[in-house]
Design a protein around this motif. Structure first.
Motif, mmCIF file in Angstrom:
data_model
loop_
_atom_site.group_PDB
_atom_site.id
_atom_site.type_symbol
_atom_site.label_atom_id
_atom_site.label_comp_id
_atom_site.label_asym_id
_atom_site.label_seq_id
_atom_site.Cartn_x
_atom_site.Cartn_y
_atom_site.Cartn_z
ATOM 1 N N LEU A 1 0.837 -1.205 0.000
ATOM 2 C CA LEU A 1 0.000 0.000 0.000
ATOM 3 C C LEU A 1 0.869 1.250 0.000
ATOM 4 O O LEU A 1 0.622 2.199 -0.747
ATOM 5 C CB LEU A 1 -0.941 -0.001 1.205
ATOM 6 N N GLU A 2 1.896 1.250 0.811
ATOM 7 C CA GLU A 2 2.815 2.396 0.870
ATOM 8 C C GLU A 2 3.475 2.636 -0.486
ATOM 9 O O GLU A 2 3.603 3.786 -0.931
ATOM 10 C CB GLU A 2 3.874 2.151 1.944
ATOM 11 N N ALA A 3 3.875 1.568 -1.166
ATOM 12 C CA ALA A 3 4.489 1.704 -2.488
ATOM 13 C C ALA A 3 3.491 2.265 -3.504
ATOM 14 O O ALA A 3 3.839 3.133 -4.313
ATOM 15 C CB ALA A 3 5.026 0.356 -2.961
ATOM 16 N N ALA A 4 2.256 1.793 -3.464
ATOM 17 C CA ALA A 4 1.226 2.287 -4.387
ATOM 18 C C ALA A 4 0.934 3.758 -4.130
ATOM 19 O O ALA A 4 0.789 4.551 -5.071
ATOM 20 C CB ALA A 4 -0.048 1.453 -4.258
ATOM 21 N N LEU A 5 0.854 4.137 -2.856
ATOM 22 C CA LEU A 5 0.595 5.535 -2.517
ATOM 23 C C LEU A 5 1.770 6.426 -2.899
ATOM 24 O O LEU A 5 1.574 7.550 -3.382
ATOM 25 C CB LEU A 5 0.271 5.671 -1.029
ATOM 26 N N GLU B 1 -9.175 3.179 -7.292
ATOM 27 C CA GLU B 1 -8.396 1.990 -7.639
ATOM 28 C C GLU B 1 -7.652 1.441 -6.420
ATOM 29 O O GLU B 1 -7.635 0.231 -6.184
ATOM 30 C CB GLU B 1 -7.415 2.317 -8.764
ATOM 31 N N ILE B 2 -7.059 2.313 -5.649
ATOM 32 C CA ILE B 2 -6.338 1.874 -4.448
ATOM 33 C C ILE B 2 -7.322 1.285 -3.438
ATOM 34 O O ILE B 2 -7.063 0.224 -2.853
ATOM 35 C CB ILE B 2 -5.518 3.034 -3.844
ATOM 36 N N ASP B 3 -8.457 1.929 -3.240
ATOM 37 C CA ASP B 3 -9.460 1.396 -2.319
ATOM 38 C C ASP B 3 -9.993 0.040 -2.780
ATOM 39 O O ASP B 3 -10.274 -0.836 -1.971
ATOM 40 C CB ASP B 3 -10.629 2.370 -2.154
ATOM 41 N N ARG B 4 -10.134 -0.130 -4.093
ATOM 42 C CA ARG B 4 -10.622 -1.396 -4.652
ATOM 43 C C ARG B 4 -9.571 -2.498 -4.502
ATOM 44 O O ARG B 4 -9.893 -3.646 -4.226
ATOM 45 C CB ARG B 4 -10.927 -1.186 -6.142
ATOM 46 N N THR B 5 -8.322 -2.141 -4.690
ATOM 47 C CA THR B 5 -7.236 -3.123 -4.673
ATOM 48 C C THR B 5 -6.840 -3.531 -3.263
ATOM 49 O O THR B 5 -6.620 -4.714 -2.991
ATOM 50 C CB THR B 5 -5.999 -2.558 -5.401
ATOM 51 N N LEU C 1 -5.919 -12.946 0.149
ATOM 52 C CA LEU C 1 -5.305 -13.799 -0.874
ATOM 53 C C LEU C 1 -5.503 -13.208 -2.261
ATOM 54 O O LEU C 1 -4.621 -13.295 -3.118
ATOM 55 C CB LEU C 1 -5.858 -15.230 -0.788
ATOM 56 N N PHE C 2 -6.642 -12.565 -2.495
ATOM 57 C CA PHE C 2 -6.891 -11.922 -3.774
ATOM 58 C C PHE C 2 -6.055 -10.656 -3.916
ATOM 59 O O PHE C 2 -5.577 -10.339 -4.994
ATOM 60 C CB PHE C 2 -8.387 -11.594 -3.931
ATOM 61 N N VAL C 3 -5.881 -9.925 -2.820
ATOM 62 C CA VAL C 3 -5.050 -8.721 -2.838
ATOM 63 C C VAL C 3 -3.617 -9.093 -3.212
ATOM 64 O O VAL C 3 -2.993 -8.464 -4.049
ATOM 65 C CB VAL C 3 -5.092 -7.998 -1.471
#
Length: 76
Positions: free
Chosen positions: A22-26, A59-63, A72-74
């Protein structure tokens, strides 16, 4: 998949992996935002940037869903 049980150590490791991803995506989104914001020259371009941020947030909230049933899906 609903009968999968997480051990304590798996939960701890999953939390760390989730937070790191999450930190990397943000960080990527923030870098992209800063780049796009510095290129804005007209007031109307601000709204395009707002739309970009709104879509990134969705997108981030969905992922990134930290429910154990979804992890497991994440990670996939």
């Amino acid at each position: 998949m609903s009968d999968f049980e997480w051990s304590g150590s798996e939960k701890k490791l999953a939390r760390h992996a989730f937070d790191t991803a999450l930190e990397a995506a943000l960080a990527k989104t923030m870098a992209d935002f800063k780049s796009k914001a510095s290129a804005v020259t007209q007031p109307s371009e601000m709204w395009v940037l707002e739309g970009y941020l709104r879509e990134q947030r969705r997108e981030i909230d969905r992922t990134f869903d930290y429910r154990y049933s979804q992890l497991l899906f994440v990670f996939a």
